[in-house]
Design an enzyme around this catalytic site. Structure first.
Site, PDB file in Angstrom:
ATOM      1  N   ASP A   8       0.814  -1.217   0.000  1.00  0.00           N
ATOM      2  CA  ASP A   8       0.000   0.000   0.000  1.00  0.00           C
ATOM      3  C   ASP A   8       0.846   1.266   0.000  1.00  0.00           C
ATOM      4  OD1 ASP A   8      -0.803  -0.623   3.343  1.00  0.00           O
ATOM      5  OD2 ASP A   8       0.138   1.237   2.692  1.00  0.00           O
ATOM      6  N   ASP A 107      -5.567   2.665  -2.570  1.00  0.00           N
ATOM      7  CA  ASP A 107      -4.108   2.699  -2.384  1.00  0.00           C
ATOM      8  C   ASP A 107      -3.514   1.364  -1.944  1.00  0.00           C
ATOM      9  OD1 ASP A 107      -4.971   2.504   0.233  1.00  0.00           O
ATOM     10  OD2 ASP A 107      -3.442   3.846   0.994  1.00  0.00           O
ATOM     11  N   GLU A 108      -4.208   0.283  -2.201  1.00  0.00           N
ATOM     12  CA  GLU A 108      -3.800  -0.983  -1.587  1.00  0.00           C
ATOM     13  C   GLU A 108      -4.163  -2.181  -2.477  1.00  0.00           C
ATOM     14  OE1 GLU A 108      -5.151  -3.098   2.580  1.00  0.00           O
ATOM     15  OE2 GLU A 108      -6.023  -1.205   1.957  1.00  0.00           O
TER      16      GLU A 108
END
Length: 358
Positions: A8, A107-108
């Site tokens: 992430d 974001d991951e």
DNA sequence: AATGATACTCGGC
DNA sequence: TTACGGCCGAGTATCATT
């Protein structure tokens, strides 16, 4: 042997803003979601590391964050469309290194890299990804490598920012002394129940009777908590198919009147419909979501006889649902409202169906 | 017994 | 009245229909 990477981006929103505005780099930066009610009404989406040092963190009311801020702290509104574009470019990079890929959020992501055979080469891949993202986007990430998704995820949280943590098979014991709510999937509600049984650490949870867990949390969750406490997870890394799309917003002032609530709902319906069109999605179920002044969540929904993609269906349906709800609950004062579509049939689904047939 | 619709809870970012 | 965003997905309970 399975080899999974969880990766992430470090304080993603804040990092992106620091790139856009070089003059704020190094200062405490707080990215905010404003509700539109007064200048301090809202919550913190992301705080960069200098801001975290001041005790500011995600989910915190803006009021609290402002009280803790230093003079030089920068508050910026979240610009999610922009972050989405940056994220899309990074996900292309992540995906290119994976046998199978699962994006979990903006974001991951999880990457199955089992074809690398050795932990050493998985580590090399993680390093390559980090280097490529740094070179192309000037952003750092934190990665974890483990024998399954849970362990990879827990590993990536170990060293942040710009970390890389490897947890080998049999090294789960490292996590056993951590507080039980550090285990992915255990939040405040679950913690409160576990406290009744004197469960403080992940080890305590692993020693709790599995049947008791099932009795307290239901078949599926009970089983999962037991497995997770032992560092076991059999979930495959696989592309997530979108299940629902929604939009919500705080209304200008608390109200129980249709004419004050519906305009916000209507504009959410229009926004939502833009996304539906952009992603070429069809839906069958339409829901309205309402949060009252006590922060209680209410939903009402209705399914259409067949798939639709029309704005009119969303508008008509949400209007009707809201009218009925307000008539039946005339005392309920609303604060936020939203619209959701689900029971989707989208292009991704068609794709996976074709995959399945061959 | 299986399936679908609905309302709600929980957790994460 | 001193209190707070905007999403996402998974799961459970309950009821109705078949």
């Amino acid at each position: 042997m399975k080899l999974i990477i969880h990766i992430d981006l470090d304080s993603f929103y804040a990092s992106v803003e620091e790139l856009r505005h070089p003059e704020i780099r190094g200062k405490p930066v707080v990215i905010c979601m404003y509700s539109g009610r007064g200048k301090d009404s809202g919550a913190v989406a992301t705080a960069n590391y200098p801001a975290r040092k001041l005790g500011i963190g995600s989910g915190m009311p803006l009021r609290t964050a402002k009280a803790r801020a230093s003079k030089e702290t920068i508050f910026l509104p979240a610009d999610r469309e922009f972050y989405r574009k940056v994220s899309d470019r990074i996900m292309v990079i992540f995906r290119s290194y994976a046998d199978s890929f699962e994006q979990r959020s903006i974001d991951e992501a999880y990457l199955d890299v089992s074809s690398c055979k050795t932990l050493k080469s998985a580590e090399l891949i993680a390093k390559k990804i980090k280097a490529e993202v740094l070179k192309k986007e000037k952003l750092t990430c934190s990665a974890g490598i483990g024998p399954n998704k849970l362990v990879a995820k827990m590993a990536s949280r170990e060293q942040k920012p710009d970390g890389l943590t490897i947890v080998r098979e049999g090294e789960w014991k490292k996590f056993l002394d951590k507080p039980v709510d550090k285990l992915f999937g255990i939040g405040p509600k679950t913690l409160a129940v576990l406290q009744k049984f004197k469960v403080k650490t992940i080890r305590d949870l692993s020693r709790l009777d599995k049947d008791l867990l099932i009795k307290e949390f239901g078949e599926r969750k009970g089983h999962l908590f037991h497995e997770h406490s032992l560092g076991r997870d059999s979930e495959p890394v696989s592309e997530l198919i979108k299940q629902q799309l929604s939009r919500m917003k705080t209304i200008p002032k608390d109200s129980k009147q249709f004419k004050e609530i519906f305009p916000t709902m209507q504009s959410m319906a229009k926004e939502l419909h833009k996304n539906v069109k952009a992603q070429d999605i069809k839906f069958r179920t339409i829901s309205i979501i309402m949060i009252n002044t006590y922060m209680g969540l209410k939903t009402r929904s209705k399914s259409l006889p067949k798939l639709s993609s029309s704005l009119k269906d969303i508008l008509d349906c949400s209007k009707e649902l809201l009218k009925v709800y307000l008539k039946e609950n005339p005392k309920d004062v609303m604060r936020r409202v939203g619209v959701k579509v689900s029971s989707l049939d989208n292009p991704e689904k068609q794709k996976s169906l074709t995959e399945f047939r061959k």
